[in-house]
Design a protein around this motif. Structure first.
Motif, short mmCIF file in Angstrom:
data_model
loop_
_atom_site.label_atom_id
_atom_site.label_comp_id
_atom_site.label_asym_id
_atom_site.label_seq_id
_atom_site.Cartn_x
_atom_site.Cartn_y
_atom_site.Cartn_z
N GLY A 30 -132.07 10.65 13.62
CA GLY A 30 -133.16 9.96 13.12
C GLY A 30 -134.63 10.71 12.59
N ILE A 31 -134.90 12.07 13.21
CA ILE A 31 -135.63 12.97 12.70
C ILE A 31 -135.09 13.62 11.28
N LEU A 32 -133.94 13.77 11.18
CA LEU A 32 -133.44 14.34 10.02
C LEU A 32 -133.65 13.03 8.66
N ARG A 33 -133.39 11.70 9.15
CA ARG A 33 -133.40 10.86 8.28
C ARG A 33 -134.84 10.84 7.94
N HIS A 34 -136.01 10.99 8.51
CA HIS A 34 -137.14 10.67 8.36
C HIS A 34 -137.68 11.61 7.26
N TYR A 35 -137.36 13.00 7.55
CA TYR A 35 -137.66 13.73 6.35
C TYR A 35 -137.05 13.67 5.00
N GLN A 136 -126.02 5.86 10.62
CA GLN A 136 -125.65 5.03 11.48
C GLN A 136 -124.32 4.69 11.62
N MET A 137 -123.57 4.31 10.50
CA MET A 137 -122.27 4.18 10.25
C MET A 137 -121.33 5.14 10.77
N VAL A 138 -121.77 6.57 10.20
CA VAL A 138 -121.13 7.64 10.72
C VAL A 138 -121.14 7.88 11.95
N ILE A 139 -122.03 7.64 12.69
CA ILE A 139 -122.19 7.86 14.13
C ILE A 139 -121.35 6.89 14.98
N LEU A 200 -143.54 8.95 19.16
CA LEU A 200 -144.41 10.08 19.68
C LEU A 200 -144.11 11.53 18.92
N ILE A 201 -142.91 11.54 18.44
CA ILE A 201 -142.78 12.97 17.75
C ILE A 201 -143.15 12.94 16.25
N LEU A 202 -142.99 11.81 15.43
CA LEU A 202 -143.07 11.78 14.15
C LEU A 202 -144.42 10.70 13.67
N GLY A 203 -145.06 10.38 14.61
CA GLY A 203 -146.09 9.41 14.44
C GLY A 203 -145.83 8.02 14.39
N GLY A 204 -146.70 7.15 14.10
CA GLY A 204 -146.52 5.61 13.95
C GLY A 204 -145.81 5.33 12.86
N ASP A 205 -146.10 5.85 11.66
CA ASP A 205 -145.70 5.33 10.17
C ASP A 205 -144.51 6.33 9.98
N ASN A 206 -143.47 6.18 10.74
CA ASN A 206 -142.18 7.12 10.59
C ASN A 206 -141.04 6.36 9.81
N SER A 207 -140.12 7.07 9.16
CA SER A 207 -139.03 6.44 8.45
C SER A 207 -137.69 6.59 9.45
N ALA A 208 -137.96 6.68 10.52
CA ALA A 208 -136.81 7.04 11.75
C ALA A 208 -136.76 5.95 12.54
N ASP A 209 -137.54 4.81 12.30
CA ASP A 209 -137.45 3.65 13.15
C ASP A 209 -136.46 2.72 12.57
N SER A 210 -135.54 2.48 13.64
CA SER A 210 -134.34 1.79 13.47
C SER A 210 -134.36 0.67 13.08
N SER A 211 -135.44 -0.24 13.28
CA SER A 211 -135.81 -1.64 13.02
C SER A 211 -135.61 -1.83 11.54
N ARG A 212 -136.03 -0.62 10.53
CA ARG A 212 -135.84 -0.72 9.20
C ARG A 212 -134.29 -0.86 8.78
N ASP A 213 -133.46 -0.42 9.57
CA ASP A 213 -132.21 -0.50 9.31
C ASP A 213 -131.79 -2.16 9.07
N MET A 214 -132.51 -3.15 9.76
CA MET A 214 -132.08 -4.38 9.96
C MET A 214 -132.49 -5.19 8.35
N THR A 215 -133.07 -4.59 7.46
CA THR A 215 -133.79 -4.89 6.28
C THR A 215 -132.81 -4.41 5.31
N THR A 216 -132.07 -5.44 4.59
CA THR A 216 -131.10 -5.15 3.63
C THR A 216 -131.94 -4.88 2.27
N PRO A 217 -131.31 -4.06 1.32
CA PRO A 217 -131.92 -3.92 -0.17
C PRO A 217 -132.29 -5.64 -0.79
N PHE A 218 -131.21 -6.69 -0.45
CA PHE A 218 -131.58 -7.94 -0.97
C PHE A 218 -132.51 -8.49 -0.24
#
Length: 273
Positions: A30-35, A136-139, A200-218
């Protein structure tokens, strides 16, 4: 023997070689994905001067209307500014492409598939979604391949049988206590439960939030974006009508201010209204 007397004793190596690795890997991914998402994001392009002028003219008119009931401008100044903006909107003075020609037909809204800026935004969104979904698919494949059927932890609070299918995925044992958690279910618990740690680690506006995975490109493409083109010619025409209506609501906030101050401090008696 009743199911209430059955107890399970886990090998401590399951905790050291399964439970902790899954948790640590998901946190680090998640941290790596954010960066990685930060590296893929391009800096926003600057708007041309004419486009900024077009937007600011509309905002200026809206502010003028919003303050008409308690306007800081006297009536003469307010009407002068309002009539100037109304005439400018009618003439198309603030349009970024210039005033419309008299014989020009109403143009259709621009197609986002032919707009380079819109295509670039769609590609950036798809790349971000790939960065979100692929790890997430790899994990999940890694857990299914190496740790399928493992029981990792027992929750310290009682649960109803409705949680059994959620907490014991991959372990088909109807007699097991509901509080036991399988390896695949532990993955899903971390998937939705690590958002607080990421904030807590990356701040409120981070890209590691898993809820963003629920949004598809379409689904993201179907959501209207703030950068989509707008027909300012139609917006200016509607704003002209709003300006004319707001002129009748105008009230200068400093009207008879001297009399009101004297009446407030008792220097002048309030006359009959």
């Amino acid at each position: 023997m009743s199911s209430s007397t059955v107890s399970l004793y886990l090998d401590p190596q399951i905790r050291d070689w399964v439970l902790f690795p899954i948790t640590v890997v998901m946190i680090l991914v998640g941290i790596l994905r954010h960066y990685v998402v930060l590296l893929l994001q391009s800096s926003p392009k600057k708007l041309p001067r004419n486009a900024i002028r077009e937007q600011r003219a509309l905002v200026r008119s809206q502010i003028l209307r919003a303050t008409s009931a308690n306007s800081p401008l006297p009536s003469s100044y307010y009407k002068a500014v309002s009539q100037y903006l109304s005439q400018a909107f009618a003439d198309g003075t603030y349009l970024k492409d210039g005033p419309p020609k008299g014989d020009a037909t109403t143009s259709a809204p621009p197609n986002p598939l032919t707009d380079p800026n819109a295509m670039e935004g769609m590609m950036a969104g798809m790349k971000t979604q790939m960065v979100m979904m692929v790890p997430q698919m790899v994990i999940m494949g890694w857990i299914n391949f190496f740790f399928q059927g493992f029981v990792l932890i027992k929750l310290p609070f009682p649960l109803t049988l409705g949680f059994k299918s959620m907490l014991q995925r991959g372990v088909e044992t109807p007699d097991m206590d509901v509080r036991w958690v399988s390896s695949l279910s532990w993955y899903f618990l971390n998937f939705f439960g690590l958002n607080g740690l990421y904030r807590l680690i990356l701040g409120g506006d981070n890209s590691a939030d898993s809820s963003r995975d629920m949004t598809t490109p379409f689904a993201a493409a179907a959501t209207p974006q703030p950068g989509q083109a707008q027909d300012y010619n139609k917006l200016f025409k509607a704003e002209r009508d709003n300006l004319e209506f707001s002129e009748g609501l105008h009230s200068w906030v400093a009207h008879d201010v001297d009399t009101r101050i004297l009446q407030k401090y008792g220097r002048l008696s309030a006359g009959p209204k």
